[in-house]
Design an enzyme around this catalytic site. Structure first.
Site, short mmCIF file in Angstrom:
data_model
loop_
_atom_site.label_atom_id
_atom_site.label_comp_id
_atom_site.label_asym_id
_atom_site.label_seq_id
_atom_site.Cartn_x
_atom_site.Cartn_y
_atom_site.Cartn_z
CB SER A 131 -7.75 3.36 3.34
OG SER A 131 -7.21 2.60 4.31
CE LYS A 191 -3.98 1.72 2.60
NZ LYS A 191 -4.90 1.32 3.55
CB SER A 213 -8.63 0.72 6.04
OG SER A 213 -9.19 1.88 6.25
#
Length: 470
Positions: free
Chosen positions: A156, A81, A180
């Protein structure tokens, strides 16, 4: 004949490389080709590193030829990420202002994955500052849900979930502050493991200071296409470091890890609309667990609504003190809009009110620990609604308040620092369905065992629908 090695999970890829049925270069090239075919449409990855990945793959093959000891992820392509550090790359946190924030060193979990032999092929997209359940930002663009472009892939870690669902790697890294990892995994029909606070080190040299609520709630973890791969990723990611003083060298397995146990099933919620598919998925999973030998019983975890609201109030008051001003200045318009919605919905606490909330949180955590002693596994939805339409949080503060109520199964467990596992169960009207499993601290093993029972009964794989054929 060209092989679709990208279809294989991490365990299968590593075994193929270890046994010399495939080379690391062949596996990596297969994944890079898959990325080239699918990422331009979905935008799950913000950056791809074909040259570096193939150099690493060749080094992995040379190690096999030399007969060296091989790590559990030797030659396996993975993605990371954009909000943790990868040495030599920008930790953008999905905002243009951080485009030159070049990491000097790997975050510990990234280093652990490299040490295990993993090959980093790309970076997963996220919303600006990872503050939304929608993966879109003005710097890297929007990530699409591979099942339906009209709904969110989650956030997210939405880039991670979309990438894994489409075969752009075998393991994707994500993090979970209030859902997330679990929400995107559910939204895209893959497995997502929220780890216990202190299980996987959380540290990045590019931003070493973490606000209090982040220390208490935010964790690192994997998204995968199988529970077995999530277990392997957990084993790799959980290696310790003094850089995170919260890290605990807790066992990954216990004597009773694989034994069926008592399960609390929670589907009753009267504070917002509940989509029938959310309840149906939980009830179906409960039946599967019962057939696998688990003792299933309806039970509501203590203080559920209170603790879900507490998560949001703690986080947003913490951000008022540190973070909100920087986000307003450097975030995009969507981030600013939802941040204002969040703050408008959050009562302003003074110091004593915040400290009282922390004291209350500790008492609630004790009650949950007792509850999870009686019911070692809690089975409940990830969200009370279906996947939200894209940009649903931009409509109004009132709609954002409804979204927060829908996400109470994610928020309530995050505020207590507990582990959670999102497991897909099938499709309804073309969109993935699934369930969430929760356990006491450092009992990810309980979740993985129950998750495998559900996975086996469901027989669901996102690739069967997104990339059918041999």
């Amino acid at each position: 004949m060209k092989q679709d090695y990208w279809r294989l999970g991490a365990i299968e890829q590593a075994q193929a490389i270890r046994s010399r049925q495939a080379s690391a270069r062949e596996v990596t090239q297969s994944v890079l080709d898959r990325i080239a075919d699918t990422n331009p449409r979905l935008n799950a990855l913000t950056a791809v590193f074909p040259e570096q990945a193939l150099v690493a793959a060749d080094a992995a093959d040379a190690a096999v030829e030399r007969g060296e000891a091989l790590g559990p992820l030797h030659g396996v392509p993975v993605t990371i990420k954009v909000n943790v550090d990868v040495a030599g790359q920008a930790t953008t946190d999905a905002v243009a202002a951080l485009k030159d924030n070049i990491a000097r060193e790997d975050s510990p979990l990234v280093q652990s994955m490299r040490d295990a032999g993993a090959i980093i092929v790309g970076r997963n997209n996220a919303p600006a500052f990872s503050l939304r359940w929608f993966t879109d930002n003005s710097f890297h663009g929007r990530t699409l849900n591979p099942f339906d472009a009209g709904v969110t892939p989650g956030g997210s870690s939405g880039g991670a979930a979309a990438a894994i669902a489409m075969g752009m790697g075998a393991i994707a890294h994500g993090n979970d502050y209030g859902g997330s990892i679990r929400y995107p995994a559910w939204a895209c029909g893959v497995v997502g493991l929220r780890t216990t606070v202190g299980r996987v080190p959380s540290y990045k040299a590019s931003a070493p200071n973490r606000i209090i609520s982040n220390q208490q709630m935010s964790v690192q973890g994997p998204l995968t296409r199988s529970v077995a791969d999530a277990r392997l990723a957990l084993q790799v990611m959980s290696q310790g470091t003094p850089l995170d003083p919260q890290w605990v060298p807790a066992p990954l397995e216990y004597a009773d890890s694989a034994q069926p146990t008592r399960v609390a099933v929670f589907t009753r919620w009267d504070q917002s609309p509940v989509d029938p598919s959310a309840v149906a998925a939980v009830r179906q999973a409960a039946e599967w667990l019962a057939k696998a030998g688990y003792e299933v019983e309806e039970a509501e975890p203590p203080h559920f609504a209170e603790v879900a609201a507490m998560q949001f109030h703690l986080v947003m008051n913490d951000m008022r003190r540190a973070g909100a001003a920087f986000m307003r200045t450097n975030g995009d318009d969507a981030l600013r809009t939802v941040l204002e919605h969040y703050l408008a919905l959050t009562p302003v606490w003074d110091r004593d009110q915040y400290l009282e909330a922390l004291s209350r949180r500790f008492s609630i955590l004790r009650d949950w620990a007792l509850f999870l002693e009686r019911y070692p596994v809690l089975l409940l939805p990830n969200s009370w609604e279906r996947q939200f339409p894209i940009d649903d949080d931009q409509r109004s503060p009132e709609r954002t308040a409804q979204i927060l109520l829908a996400q109470s199964p994610l928020l309530s467990t995050a505020v207590l620092g507990l582990p959670g596992l999102s497991v897909p169960t099938g499709l309804v009207d073309g969109l993935p369905t699934g369930v969430q499993l929760v356990a006491n601290r450092f009992r990810e093993d309980r979740l993985l065992a129950a998750g495998e029972a559900i996975e086996q009964a469901a027989g669901f794989s996102a690739l069967d629908y997104l990339a059918p054929g041999a």
